[in-house]
Write an enzyme that holds these catalytic residues in place. Structure first.
Site, short mmCIF file in Angstrom:
data_model
loop_
_atom_site.label_atom_id
_atom_site.label_comp_id
_atom_site.label_asym_id
_atom_site.label_seq_id
_atom_site.Cartn_x
_atom_site.Cartn_y
_atom_site.Cartn_z
N SER A 181 1.06 -1.05 -0.17
CA SER A 181 0.02 -0.01 -0.10
C SER A 181 0.88 1.05 -0.14
CB SER A 181 -0.93 0.03 1.04
OG SER A 181 -1.95 0.96 1.08
N ASP A 205 -7.76 -3.62 -7.54
CA ASP A 205 -7.41 -3.56 -6.08
C ASP A 205 -8.45 -3.05 -5.28
OD1 ASP A 205 -6.33 -1.49 -3.83
OD2 ASP A 205 -4.39 -2.43 -4.45
N HIS A 244 -6.09 -6.37 -1.73
CA HIS A 244 -5.32 -5.25 -1.50
C HIS A 244 -4.14 -5.58 -0.54
CE1 HIS A 244 -3.77 -1.22 -1.12
NE2 HIS A 244 -3.92 -1.13 -0.10
#
Length: 400
Positions: A181, A277, A344
């Site tokens: 991330s 995502d 994700h």
């Protein structure tokens, strides 16, 4: 309860994080709990969290054949792009080490050979994220309560890596810089610097996971991600880490996006990302306020709930993603694993990294693909999945 590597938005963790945390806790073994180390001399170096506390990291020493191999992993957790959001953030784990505890190492950080066959015995470091700008800012500001907000992500990066070099990273024969991330974006931002710290004989490579954020319009036609990054870049004075060739032609905000960053990365890099995502679907494609009523609420929660019209919108996002990474597809020493799962971050969790429920592309799990690329066991590892829902290995068991 031990902390874990995850993502959040402006200091508030999304609901699905709680499910991931429960899964991580359930799967972790006692040997995987790694204590927090605070950076020595942080205040003197100006390398501090938002609230002025020292940053921290978790170091698990390698052994056997992995004694001189290092994996450096940057924690994710979105960004703070306003004084208000940064002020809120400093009151929690993503802005202050006062709230940090021991971390559980899973996935690519696991020391279980069955889960992590290629990297289980490496020296593994998870650097905690407490600056709110992907380890890249260098400024300070006065909070409304009179205290100082420290935007020192770049100094944190430099000081922690310098300390790790003294602890053995400098003699590494193999090294990977990774993160998920906002930590995946940080891995892109610092990839060249990390690679340059080693001699050419050292196999130093980068593995950004779920860090390829797109500059695209949301459902209302606004560039929501541009707004977030623009606020972050200017508030926290993000400049030095950005590619000079990009800055010569474009503004700083555009140069903060991965589509531009990758054009200047010279180190071998493996881009791991879903083209659907789940964080970006929720926060880039369909952020709250960008659609009427509850029309996208169910779809954002679970892609299986999306209508055919909504899937077409998500396919448009996927197509832009594929277009944006096309520039690196020609790089011979780069790797790609772009699946079509609603997920994700795939490196920090056992189930997505290497399990019977892991996404599979080209006959390989994420872990196998990364290992084959890093150790050059395959001539090329570049896999781009077909459109959702074509991949049967995108299991409902995967964290979203």
């Amino acid at each position: 309860m031990a902390a874990t590597v995850t993502t959040e938005l402006n200091g508030v963790a999304p609901a699905f994080f709680l499910l991931l945390l429960a899964a991580a806790v359930a799967s972790a073994t006692a040997a995987d709990v790694v204590e927090l180390t605070l950076l020595a001399g942080a205040q003197e170096k100006g390398a501090v969290c938002l609230d002025g506390s020292p940053p921290g990291y978790h170091l698990q020493r390698g052994f056997g054949s992995g004694e001189h191999s290092w994996l450096v992993y940057l924690e994710g957790g979105a960004w703070c792009n306003t004084m208000e959001s940064c002020s809120m953030r400093k009151r929690g784990v993503y802005g202050s080490s006062k709230f940090m505890k021991a971390a559980e190492f899973n996935g690519i950080l696991s020391n279980d050979q069955q889960v992590n066959s290629d990297f289980y015995n490496w020296n593994k470091v998870a650097i905690r994220y407490c600056d709110g700008a992907s380890f890249s800012g260098d400024a300070e500001a006065q909070d409304k309560d009179g205290s100082t907000l420290h935007f020192r992500g770049l100094r944190i990066w430099e000081a922690v890596v310098d300390e790790l070099m003294e602890k053995g990273l400098a003699t590494a024969k193999q090294a990977i810089l990774s993160g998920c991330s906002a930590g995946g974006l940080a891995a892109l931002l610092h990839c060249n610097d990390f690679h340059a710290r080693f001699s050419k004989e050292v196999s130093a490579k980068c593995l950004p996971d779920a860090g390829f954020f797109l500059d695209t319009e949301d459902l209302s036609g606004e560039r929501h991600m541009w707004s977030v990054f623009n606020g972050t870049v200017h508030l926290q004075n993000v400049s030095e880490v950005l590619p000079k060739d990009c800055l010569a032609k474009k503004d700083r905000t555009e140069c903060f996006f991965p589509a531009e960053l990758v054009k200047s990365i010279t180190a071998p890099t493996f881009i791991l990302n879903s083209a659907y995502d789940s964080w970006q679907v929720r926060n880039v494609v369909a952020p709250d306020g960008s659609f009427p009523g509850q029309s996208w609420s169910s779809c954002k929660t679970d892609i299986r709930n999306c209508s055919s019209a909504q899937i077409q919108v998500l396919n448009g996002f996927r197509n832009k993603f594929v277009d944006d990474i096309e520039v690196v597809n020609v790089n011979k020493d780069w790797g790609l694993f772009i699946d079509s799962c609603f997920i994700h971050c795939q490196t920090p969790y056992n189930i997505s990294w290497s399990s019977q429920a892991s996404p599979v592309l080209g006959g390989k799990t994420v872990a196998k693909a990364v290992g084959d690329w890093y150790f050059e066991r395959s001539s090329e590892v570049k896999e781009i999945d077909c459109e959702y829902p074509c991949n049967p290995t995108c299991s409902s068991q995967l964290p979203t």
